[in-house]
Design an enzyme around this catalytic site. Structure first.
Site, PDB file in Angstrom:
ATOM      1  N   ASN A   1      19.704  97.891  75.081  1.00 18.32           N
ATOM      2  CA  ASN A   1      18.503  97.171  74.653  1.00 18.32           C
ATOM      3  C   ASN A   1      18.432  95.770  75.249  1.00 18.32           C
ATOM      4  O   ASN A   1      17.349  95.280  75.587  1.00 18.32           O
ATOM      5  CB  ASN A   1      18.453  97.096  73.125  1.00 18.32           C
TER       6      ASN A   1
ATOM      7  N   GLU B   1      26.187 103.839  71.496  1.00 12.45           N
ATOM      8  CA  GLU B   1      26.872 102.578  71.733  1.00 12.45           C
ATOM      9  C   GLU B   1      27.832 102.321  70.577  1.00 12.45           C
ATOM     10  O   GLU B   1      27.403 102.215  69.419  1.00 12.45           O
ATOM     11  CB  GLU B   1      25.873 101.430  71.864  1.00 12.45           C
TER      12      GLU B   1
ATOM     13  N   SER C   1      20.596  97.905  65.915  1.00 13.25           N
ATOM     14  CA  SER C   1      20.346  97.922  67.354  1.00 13.25           C
ATOM     15  C   SER C   1      20.308  96.525  67.955  1.00 13.25           C
ATOM     16  O   SER C   1      20.354  96.378  69.171  1.00 13.25           O
ATOM     17  CB  SER C   1      19.026  98.645  67.657  1.00 13.25           C
TER      18      SER C   1
ATOM     19  N   HIS D   1      25.552 102.663  67.298  1.00 18.69           N
ATOM     20  CA  HIS D   1      24.137 102.517  67.623  1.00 18.69           C
ATOM     21  C   HIS D   1      23.627 103.772  68.317  1.00 18.69           C
ATOM     22  O   HIS D   1      23.891 104.000  69.498  1.00 18.69           O
ATOM     23  CB  HIS D   1      23.919 101.286  68.499  1.00 18.69           C
TER      24      HIS D   1
END
Length: 689
Positions: free
Chosen positions: A486, A448, A415, A436
């Site tokens: 993120n 992702e 991540s 991800h």
């Protein structure tokens, strides 16, 4: 057979006219289709040899709604109400023959017909609420007259299609055909209506069945039961008003009220945001520079390394997609525990009626557990989902390089870490990609797809296709710390930590975020995940932040009964006097003056940096499109869809204002760097979306 136009033909069988539209892929009700319907009906109804008309579609579905390519363009006549007027003034029965899906305007067309017959497998619905709109061609007026107020509210406000069986039970479908025999059965049904001299039943002539007073009570009960569907959204309220008009106004006046409410929604920012997200989701698969000639690789087997929470969720997701999975972990107890969690998740789907028990059995039979990495040797796709430590992941990829079959896709669920460094541990970096997932991986919609420097186009195409196979929204990202979602939301967290020391307490900040529309506030989310696992190192902790102070005192979040909030035995949060004391004391120790923040200020303080970071992602080429950023945040972090995601929201609140506020922050010593792209767009009146 008479060809009406390029997509419409008229054929007569024993006096029954079949007006058939063939406009792939979904028979959308675009201009050429509407012209064909209007002209075909006019011809059929003027022909004395024709006794009834069946409206049908070729291909895989009945009319699946409006033609979205016409959105935002001048509307060309005839409109749907022009078509409906032809039907409603007909002296001959008109029957809708439904297969596949009849959605939006397609179902409104069916409701305007005298009768409806459907394939048992068909689904019908009025999902316009998902675009921030309401059915604008009589759906809110005809549905309550055919099915009642309560059923109309469920169908239109919640926007979920229903089965043909449910439609028949509600009075929206008159009969079901035999499987695979819709055309023949529809013709026979129309002939029977003629033979029996059946009335030309029009929805407009039917009473909704409730007095105005009882309708108000029914609506109030529905709104109370479905409060969450109304919060932040404009369309549900307007839909309710339109349905209520069906009980208080004559039909034609109800239509006028419906259109008035429709236009109000079409002009609203909420609907614009929802339509933006609708198109943004479809745009995620459009990757500049990726040739359409690139063929995805076949993936018929998957291995997942790591039987923790994430690995378990990923394995469950692939099993639910119909792929066999080998779950690998050196810890036998972890494997056993993961297998039980997977079984529980899949069995729960059967208990809820989403799959059959036989389907659950089949999915679970496709799961294999292995205690050595050699279990991945024959998999087409191997996904590593172990602890976020670069040296550990590199070690696993070196082993995979040695044992995975040639051409296997080697994926990391990292991540934050550098995918290029992970790929460099192999002799085949072209086969390495980031996948991800967001926890829980079998539920969250965002995937992702991280493209490394050497990831091949075929691997990218395959990974994006896997997202669709898993019923997820696949968003392509370049390599950077945190990728798209993120990285952006880290800026929100930093801003929350900053203003926490300036006045508002955790629950004030969280309330501003949930009132904005996030499902959970910043500090409540930290408590849920665990303060000890997000940026805290017990060995180096020295009371340098509020989080360090809380962790040092054992307040790690919900699991410890206290973090930024206090929690009771049911993990219900309440403001913590202890945390207030900690925050106040820390603020005083640093000599930070207290400020008063209104909720609107808290929102901009936390979200302006997110927009700024999104602009940086576009500058760096990490994200391909602003709409990809919006999709990542909506599907990965619960950014409210009615605000359209960070970049759409930024355009709406004004980029110039965001730049001005960020510059004011810089003047107070904040180290934030403003994106040149953001500054340029703000100065020129441009926008991201």
């Amino acid at each position: 057979m008479t060809s009406i136009n390029a997509v419409t033909q008229l054929v007569t069988i024993n006096g029954i006219a079949v007006l058939e539209v063939d406009s792939p892929p979904v028979n959308a009700l675009g201009h050429v289709v509407r012209v064909g319907l209007g002209e075909g009906l006019t011809i059929a109804l003027a022909d004395d040899t024709i006794t009834a008309v069946v409206i049908a579609c070729a291909g895989r579905t009945f009319f699946a709604g409006a033609d979205i390519s016409e959105f935002g363009k001048p509307f060309l006549k005839p409109d749907l109400n022009d078509i409906f007027k032809i039907i409603e003034t007909s002296a001959k029965p008109v029957v809708a023959a439904i297969h596949g899906t009849a959605l939006g305007g397609g179902f409104e067309l069916a409701l305007a017909c005298h009768y409806r017959i459907a394939e048992p497998s068909a689904r019908v619905g009025l999902p316009e609420v998902n675009l921030g709109l309401l059915p604008g061609a009589g759906g809110t007026q005809r549905t309550p007259r055919l099915a009642g107020i309560a059923a109309a509210l469920e169908l239109i406000v919640l926007g979920k299609p229903i089965s043909a069986d449910a439609g028949k039970a509600a009075g929206l479908i008159d009969c079901l055909s035999s499987p695979g025999a819709l055309r023949e059965d529809a013709i026979a049904y129309a002939a029977r209506l003629v033979d029996e001299n059946a009335p030309l039943r029009l929805a407009r002539d039917i009473s909704p069945g409730l007095s105005a007073e009882d309708a108000v009570k029914c609506i109030a009960a529905f709104k109370e039961k479905n409060k969450r569907s109304f919060k932040g959204f404009k369309a549900p309220g307007n839909i309710v008003k339109a349905i209520e008009a069906a009980t208080t106004l004559p039909f034609d006046q109800g239509l006028a009220r419906e259109w008035e409410l429709f236009e109000e929604l079409m002009a609203s920012r909420e609907s614009a945001a929802q339509r933006h997200i609708f198109f943004a989701e479809r745009a995620t698969s459009k990757i500049p520079g990726l040739s359409k000639d690139i063929k995805p690789l076949p993936v018929t087997s998957v291995a997942v390394i790591g039987a923790g929470t994430m690995g378990t969720g990923i394995a469950t997701a692939f099993l639910n997609a119909g792929l066999p999975v080998t779950l690998i972990d050196l810890n036998g107890a972890a494997l056993q525990s993961a297998s039980k969690r997977i079984e529980k998740a899949i069995r729960s789907l059967a208990e809820k009626g989403r799959i059959t028990s036989e389907q659950a059995d089949k999915r679970l039979a496709a799961l294999t557990a292995a205690a050595t990495i050699e279990g991945a040797a024959e998999a087409d796709l191997v996904i590593e989902a172990v602890f976020e430590r670069l040296d550990l992941k590199q070690s696993i990829f070196r082993q995979l390089d040695a044992i995975a079959k040639p051409g296997a896709i080697l994926a990391s669920n990292t991540s934050f870490l550098d995918l290029n460094q992970i790929a460099a541990a192999t002799s085949r970096p072209q086969d390495v990609v980031g996948l991800h997932f967001f926890a829980p991986a079998n539920i969250m919609r965002l995937l992702e797809v991280v493209r490394g420097e050497k990831t091949s186009d075929a691997i990218v195409a395959t990974a994006m296709g896997l997202g669709r196979a898993l019923n997820k929204v696949a968003v392509l990202s370049g390599v950077c710390d945190g990728f798209i979602a993120n990285r952006l939301m880290a800026r929100r967290g930093e801003a929350a930590d900053r203003i926490l020391l300036e006045g508002p307490l955790p629950w004030d900040i969280d309330a501003a975020m949930t009132d904005f529309g996030f499902p959970m506030g910043v500090f409540a989310m930290l408590d849920l995940v665990g303060l000890d696992v997000i940026g805290w190192d017990a060995e180096t902790s020295a009371g340098r932040s509020v989080q360090e102070i809380l962790c040092e005192s054992g307040r790690w979040g919900q699991k410890k009964g206290g973090g930024y909030y206090d929690y009771d035995e049911n993990r219900v949060a309440r403001p913590s006097p202890h945390v207030e004391t900690v925050v106040t004391g820390f603020r005083e120790r640093l000599g930070i003056a207290q400020k008063v923040y209104q909720a609107e200020q808290i929102v901009t303080e936390l979200l302006d940096p997110v927009v700024n970071e999104g602009a940086k992602l576009l500058e760096e080429g990490i994200a391909l499109k602003a709409s990809d950023i919006d999709m990542a945040l909506v599907t990965g972090y619960g950014w409210p869809v009615y605000s359209g995601g960070p970049m759409f929201w930024g355009d709406g609140v004004g980029l110039a204002g965001i730049v001005e506020r960020l510059k004011a922050r810089q003047q107070t010593g904040d180290p934030i760097q403003i994106s040149p792209l953001l500054e340029k767009l703000a100065a020129t009146g441009g926008s991201f979306t």
